[in-house]
Design an enzyme around this catalytic site. Sequence first.
Site, short mmCIF file in Angstrom:
data_model
loop_
_atom_site.label_atom_id
_atom_site.label_comp_id
_atom_site.label_asym_id
_atom_site.label_seq_id
_atom_site.Cartn_x
_atom_site.Cartn_y
_atom_site.Cartn_z
N CYS A 2 0.82 -1.21 0.00
CA CYS A 2 0.00 0.00 0.00
C CYS A 2 0.86 1.26 0.00
CB CYS A 2 -0.87 0.04 1.24
SG CYS A 2 -1.81 -1.46 1.50
N ARG A 27 4.92 -0.19 -6.52
CA ARG A 27 4.97 -1.08 -5.36
C ARG A 27 3.92 -2.19 -5.44
NH1 ARG A 27 5.97 0.63 -0.15
NH2 ARG A 27 7.78 1.96 0.04
N TRP A 73 -3.10 -2.71 -1.34
CA TRP A 73 -2.74 -4.10 -1.68
C TRP A 73 -3.46 -4.96 -0.64
CZ3 TRP A 73 -0.29 -8.40 0.36
CH2 TRP A 73 0.19 -9.34 -0.56
N ASN A 99 -1.71 2.06 6.11
CA ASN A 99 -0.85 0.94 5.69
C ASN A 99 -0.51 0.13 6.93
OD1 ASN A 99 -0.79 2.09 3.21
ND2 ASN A 99 1.40 2.54 3.18
N GLY A 100 -0.46 -1.18 6.79
CA GLY A 100 -0.10 -2.02 7.93
C GLY A 100 -1.24 -2.97 8.24
N GLU A 469 17.72 -18.03 -7.56
CA GLU A 469 17.32 -16.67 -7.91
C GLU A 469 16.68 -16.62 -9.30
OE1 GLU A 469 16.61 -14.12 -6.55
OE2 GLU A 469 16.70 -12.56 -8.07
N LYS A 473 12.85 -15.48 -10.28
CA LYS A 473 12.57 -14.43 -11.27
C LYS A 473 11.55 -14.92 -12.29
CE LYS A 473 13.84 -11.85 -9.81
NZ LYS A 473 14.41 -11.24 -8.67
N GLU A 476 8.08 -15.13 -10.80
CA GLU A 476 7.50 -13.82 -10.49
C GLU A 476 6.91 -13.14 -11.70
OE1 GLU A 476 11.02 -11.96 -8.50
OE2 GLU A 476 9.48 -11.31 -7.08
N HIS A 492 17.50 -37.68 -5.65
CA HIS A 492 16.80 -37.92 -4.37
C HIS A 492 15.32 -37.54 -4.45
CE1 HIS A 492 20.48 -39.02 -2.36
NE2 HIS A 492 21.06 -38.00 -2.97
N LYS A 587 6.33 -4.42 -4.27
CA LYS A 587 7.77 -4.14 -4.27
C LYS A 587 8.35 -4.25 -2.87
CE LYS A 587 11.68 -3.09 -6.03
NZ LYS A 587 12.34 -4.24 -6.69
C1 AGP Z 1 12.39 -9.99 -5.71
O1 AGP Z 1 12.31 -10.09 -7.09
C2 AGP Z 1 11.13 -10.03 -5.02
N1 AGP Z 1 10.19 -9.11 -5.49
C3 AGP Z 1 11.13 -10.30 -3.53
O2 AGP Z 1 11.46 -11.63 -3.39
C4 AGP Z 1 12.05 -9.45 -2.63
O3 AGP Z 1 13.39 -9.75 -2.89
C5 AGP Z 1 11.70 -9.73 -1.15
O4 AGP Z 1 10.38 -9.36 -0.92
C6 AGP Z 1 12.63 -9.03 -0.19
O5 AGP Z 1 12.55 -7.65 -0.32
P1 AGP Z 1 13.63 -6.71 0.32
O6 AGP Z 1 14.93 -7.00 -0.34
O7 AGP Z 1 13.13 -5.33 0.04
O8 AGP Z 1 13.69 -7.02 1.79
#
Ligand code: AGP
Length: 592
Positions: A2, A27, A73, A99-100, A469, A473, A476, A492, A587
């Site tokens: 948010c 975000r 959000w 927010n929160g 990683e 990606k 996502e 395994h 974000k």
């Molecule tokens: C990364 O592509 C993601 N959007 C997500 O995993 C992100 O890395 C994670 O939420 C941690 O965020 P931060 O680095 O701001 O703590």
Amino acid sequence: MCGIVGGISTEKVRNFIIEGLKSVEYRGYDSSGLALVINNKCEVYKTIERVNELDKSFESSFDSFLGIGHTRWATHGVPSVKNAHPHTSKSKLFTIVHNGVIENYRILKKELQAKGYVFKSDTDTEVVAHLLEKEYKITSNVLEAIRLTIKQLKGTYALAILFCRDQNHLYFAKNRSPLLIGHAKKGNFLASDYLPLLKTASDFVEIPDFHYGSLSVSEIELYDINGNSIEFSYHQTNLKQEALEKNNYPHFMLKEIEEAEQSVRFLIDNYFDGKKLLFDKDLIKTLKDAKHIIFLGSGTSYHACLTGARYFRELKKNVDTYIASEWAYYPYNNSKDTVFILMSQSGETADLISCVKLIEKQGSKIITITNTQGSTLARKADHVVFLYAGIEVAVASTKAYIAQMTALVLINAMIRNELNIFEKLEEAIVSQRFIIKDHEIIKKVAKEIQNSSSVYFLGRGYDHDLALECSLKLKEVSYIHSEAFPGGELKHGPIALIEKDVPVIVFISDHSTSDAMRSNICEIEARGGKIYVVSTQELSQEGDTYVIPNVRRFLSPLVSVMFGQYLAYYVALYKNLDIDKPRNLAKSVTVE
Ligand code: AGP
């Protein structure tokens, strides 16, 4: 997650709020809303459309010198107009954005319902609006009503509050959710992020947790939870509005992937004076003296932690790595002598903030590595390492990961007193440039895998970290199911998933594991899997899909990861997806 924007000014604020909301769109959000105080009445408009639509559909003649806006959000209640913010109290005295998460909202809601308050939404936030009104009716004092309200709240909140009978003040309260004041000659402004404030304000005030207050055009009042007036100081930021421009790139993600070299160079420029590395000596001493180091992070930052832990193990340190949300509930190894390294691009990740509380309790030292100056995790740390990667706008983290890896490499070099690290980093930059210049093959792979239902990534050691990683990606931004496995684990269990034409992307950049990886490839091919090998030149073999110029084993994540970043980007592009704002993601994840 948010976003909050608000302002009180000598100039009308509607445009500031709309533009501010647009600057936090990256975000991630699913609905938006706006409230303006006009003739002692709050005019509210909410939509599940984009902020552009919010502006178009809200009565165009409405404007004001005081207002608030929000991008939501969803956490409590589905994305809908009724659940979008702002929320208004029973007699429309208070209108708020939040927010929160209010953890005790169910109990509070029951109490309020018993007193005749009728709820129009499914949100936790609406409780706060009604509580404010209830307390105001007792005290006839807005600031005191805010104080008494937040005393009853359990959880996290950044609140921007309009008292609709007061055209001269914008009220606020904060606990463990980001909220900033931006000060300018023409007024005072609030936002959950610097970005909405950059064009308007030059001086900023951090609001501490459990504090509240009010803004008028010229004054800021800040109070602690006991009602004591609190002194505050202004600070400036080096963030620039231009970072929000795409500069001829079709998407921020592509722009940010191609800022890889810049991410490495900015760190070198900031931490190397041509002769020596410039990390704080106390930080280096803390790490040198540490008997035990624990890395904590989430998502991409956790993957950077995995590699960081390897660097420190090579210094003969006892190192553990945990996903932040896991450690917060199972805080193993909690001795006072442990040093914690918190990795976070945003510096606002709620899971890490929860860890901080536990770490503080046990009295251990915290080192935060973050891209966001002034962020909560930066403020909570004993030592901070900034990433200087510039604002990362795309939800999928790319350049920040490269900056995280570079920072870890440089810190290690300072501990080892190793100055030839710069030559090694130059080699890595050459390899990064190669990928940027020549990635037609990656586009071809993206075309081939775009309709796959699953894609697997395989690697060992450093290559496994980066496989994780790359897999994240792809998930996502392309929504393709994807997993990463260590090569040695294949037999395994995961090998059961291999059938005809299942794409498996294999990373080979390590002498010590390349033979074992080649055996894995045979095993997958024997079961019909479609192998794509990404190897470094000296370990490459005929038929490999993509060969990267040589790079040191420990630097391979800085380079080979770009294969996965481009791959994810192009798959999403061919599938015509919302690359910079993938569905359901935010974000900065500011709720647990
Ligand atoms: C990364 O592509 C993601 N959007 C997500 O995993 C992100 O890395 C994670 O939420 C941690 O965020 P931060 O680095 O701001 O703590």
